[in-house]
Design an enzyme around this catalytic site. Structure first.
Site, mmCIF file in Angstrom:
data_model
loop_
_atom_site.group_PDB
_atom_site.id
_atom_site.type_symbol
_atom_site.label_atom_id
_atom_site.label_comp_id
_atom_site.label_asym_id
_atom_site.label_seq_id
_atom_site.Cartn_x
_atom_site.Cartn_y
_atom_site.Cartn_z
ATOM 1 N N TYR A 1 0.835 -1.207 0.000
ATOM 2 C CA TYR A 1 0.000 0.000 0.000
ATOM 3 C C TYR A 1 0.871 1.260 0.000
ATOM 4 O O TYR A 1 0.534 2.254 -0.638
ATOM 5 C CB TYR A 1 -1.003 -0.025 1.170
ATOM 6 C CG TYR A 1 -2.180 -0.913 0.837
ATOM 7 C CD1 TYR A 1 -3.289 -0.412 0.179
ATOM 8 C CD2 TYR A 1 -2.153 -2.276 1.124
ATOM 9 C CE1 TYR A 1 -4.344 -1.228 -0.186
ATOM 10 C CE2 TYR A 1 -3.201 -3.104 0.763
ATOM 11 C CZ TYR A 1 -4.293 -2.579 0.109
ATOM 12 O OH TYR A 1 -5.325 -3.392 -0.263
ATOM 13 N N GLN B 1 -15.096 3.306 -6.909
ATOM 14 C CA GLN B 1 -14.439 2.129 -6.334
ATOM 15 C C GLN B 1 -12.975 2.444 -6.054
ATOM 16 O O GLN B 1 -12.262 1.633 -5.483
ATOM 17 C CB GLN B 1 -14.520 0.953 -7.310
ATOM 18 C CG GLN B 1 -15.939 0.470 -7.560
ATOM 19 C CD GLN B 1 -15.983 -0.495 -8.738
ATOM 20 O OE1 GLN B 1 -15.706 -1.671 -8.601
ATOM 21 N NE2 GLN B 1 -16.311 0.015 -9.898
ATOM 22 N N ASN B 2 -12.513 3.605 -6.499
ATOM 23 C CA ASN B 2 -11.097 3.932 -6.353
ATOM 24 C C ASN B 2 -10.791 4.378 -4.931
ATOM 25 O O ASN B 2 -11.577 5.081 -4.303
ATOM 26 C CB ASN B 2 -10.703 5.033 -7.344
ATOM 27 C CG ASN B 2 -10.860 4.574 -8.780
ATOM 28 O OD1 ASN B 2 -11.027 3.390 -9.022
ATOM 29 N ND2 ASN B 2 -10.821 5.493 -9.717
ATOM 30 N N ASP C 1 -7.843 5.955 -4.334
ATOM 31 C CA ASP C 1 -6.664 6.819 -4.488
ATOM 32 C C ASP C 1 -6.842 8.256 -4.014
ATOM 33 O O ASP C 1 -5.862 9.006 -3.925
ATOM 34 C CB ASP C 1 -6.156 6.789 -5.940
ATOM 35 C CG ASP C 1 -7.230 7.138 -6.975
ATOM 36 O OD1 ASP C 1 -8.117 7.942 -6.660
ATOM 37 O OD2 ASP C 1 -7.144 6.606 -8.104
ATOM 38 N N HIS D 1 -14.824 1.534 -1.656
ATOM 39 C CA HIS D 1 -13.746 0.638 -1.218
ATOM 40 C C HIS D 1 -12.756 1.324 -0.283
ATOM 41 O O HIS D 1 -11.639 0.853 -0.109
ATOM 42 C CB HIS D 1 -13.024 0.045 -2.442
ATOM 43 C CG HIS D 1 -13.884 -0.899 -3.226
ATOM 44 N ND1 HIS D 1 -13.581 -1.347 -4.490
ATOM 45 C CD2 HIS D 1 -15.073 -1.505 -2.910
ATOM 46 C CE1 HIS D 1 -14.532 -2.162 -4.928
ATOM 47 N NE2 HIS D 1 -15.451 -2.265 -3.989
ATOM 48 N N CYS E 1 -1.335 3.150 16.470
ATOM 49 C CA CYS E 1 -2.359 4.147 16.804
ATOM 50 C C CYS E 1 -1.846 5.027 17.949
ATOM 51 O O CYS E 1 -1.359 4.504 18.960
ATOM 52 C CB CYS E 1 -3.632 3.411 17.220
ATOM 53 S SG CYS E 1 -4.897 4.481 17.886
ATOM 54 N N SER F 1 -14.336 -2.470 -14.828
ATOM 55 C CA SER F 1 -14.608 -3.727 -15.540
ATOM 56 C C SER F 1 -15.982 -4.284 -15.169
ATOM 57 O O SER F 1 -16.423 -5.262 -15.761
ATOM 58 C CB SER F 1 -13.523 -4.757 -15.215
ATOM 59 O OG SER F 1 -13.513 -5.015 -13.824
ATOM 60 N N ASN G 1 -15.334 3.341 -21.616
ATOM 61 C CA ASN G 1 -14.314 2.322 -21.345
ATOM 62 C C ASN G 1 -13.758 1.857 -22.689
ATOM 63 O O ASN G 1 -14.534 1.551 -23.596
ATOM 64 C CB ASN G 1 -14.979 1.125 -20.621
ATOM 65 C CG ASN G 1 -13.971 0.182 -19.993
ATOM 66 O OD1 ASN G 1 -12.943 -0.122 -20.600
ATOM 67 N ND2 ASN G 1 -14.265 -0.285 -18.811
#
Ligand code: OAD
Length: 250
Positions: free
Chosen positions: A76, A109-110, A112, A127, A157, A199, A223
């Site tokens: 990540y 759904q990204n 970023d 997500h 934390c 997709s 797309n």
């Protein structure tokens, strides 16, 4: 059969642009293809997609994090550096502009964070967000700014000392209720749905698109490749998002 076009087929883009301008409520659903032109790999594109090179079982499940938090965190961390280097592209900016022009619900759904960086607000993130850390111990969350320099090791934390995790949805986990509800409510009132760079293979996000094609809303898919819903949408633009989205504004 939907109207279908290539970047040179301006008829199709013109029709989609008219539908967007006429929309009383627009639902936009985006996926990894939108950020591809920022240099961020998609997941399922052959050769270049993350899942062509890495195993989701090793990197994107709660079990993988429990088994090897350093490996998962480091992946990540690497993705965060790609995102920070790539930054927003013309497609993210065009979506922010579309939402300024008409009442819009933006669902992605990204993970970023690039929609927000381009000025979109609110963004319903199905997500999660790779720039946010969540403590499984006390539940507190910390959203970091987009920056190249990020933690290479899982941080602890500051409130309870438990090891933090990326606040993203891994395989086998539940999607955040508020984002799903926002998508559901938008489906009920949207008369136009724009689906960009996904997709349409990952559920429950793909179910939003399935429901859209069954609804009376005009569905536009943007797309370069075909997806399971391509034959059911009302307008199919087979072009890259960074080119076609700015064209839709003009
Ligand atoms: P995918 O990698 O499954 O699909 C990306 C889509 O983007 C493909 O259909 C490509 O044809 C299209 N694409 C590629 N370049 C494009 C461009 N320049 N412009 C427009 N489209 C382009 O990505 P998602 O559908 O977003 O989940 O994947 C859904 C989820 O699967 C992700 O959120 C992630 C992944 O596993 C989790 O990690 C939970």
């Amino acid at each position: 059969m939907p109207a279908e076009c290539t970047p040179s087929n301006s008829e199709c883009i013109a029709q989609a642009a008219r539908w967007l301008a006429e929309a009383d409520h627009l639902l936009i659903l985006t996926g990894a293809g939108l950020s591809a032109e920022s240099g961020i790999p998609t997941f399922r594109d052959a050769q270049t997609g993350f899942w062509a090179r890495f195993s989701p079982q090793d990197l994107a499940t709660p079990e993988a994090f429990a088994d090897n938090p350093e490996r998962v965190w480091n992946w990540y961390h690497w993705r965060r550096t790609l995102i920070a280097r790539g930054g927003v592209n013309a497609g993210h900016r065009a979506i922010a502009e579309l939402a300024r022009r008409s009442p819009t619900t933006l669902v992605t759904q990204n993970v970023d964070g690039l929609h927000a960086a381009a000025g979109s607000n609110p963004v319903h993130e199905l997500h999660g967000n790779i720039w946010r850390e969540r403590c499984p111990g006390c539940g507190c969350v910390d959203l970091r700014p987009i920056a190249e320099s990020t933690d290479e090791e899982p941080p602890c934390c500051t409130a309870c000392g438990h090891m933090a995790r990326p606040d993203v949805v891994w395989f086998g986990e539940t999607l955040p209720g508020p984002a799903l509800e926002a998508a559901q409510q938008a489906l009920e009132r949207a008369d136009c749905v724009l689906v960009v760079g996904t997709s349409n293979r990952v559920y429950p996000a793909a179910a939003i698109v399935d429901a859209a094609v069954r609804s009376s809303a005009r569905v536009i898919e943007l797309n370069p490749a075909a997806t399971p819903v391509s034959s059911q949408v009302d307008c199919r633009i087979t072009a890259a998002a960074g080119t076609a989205l700015p064209a839709l504004l003009r």
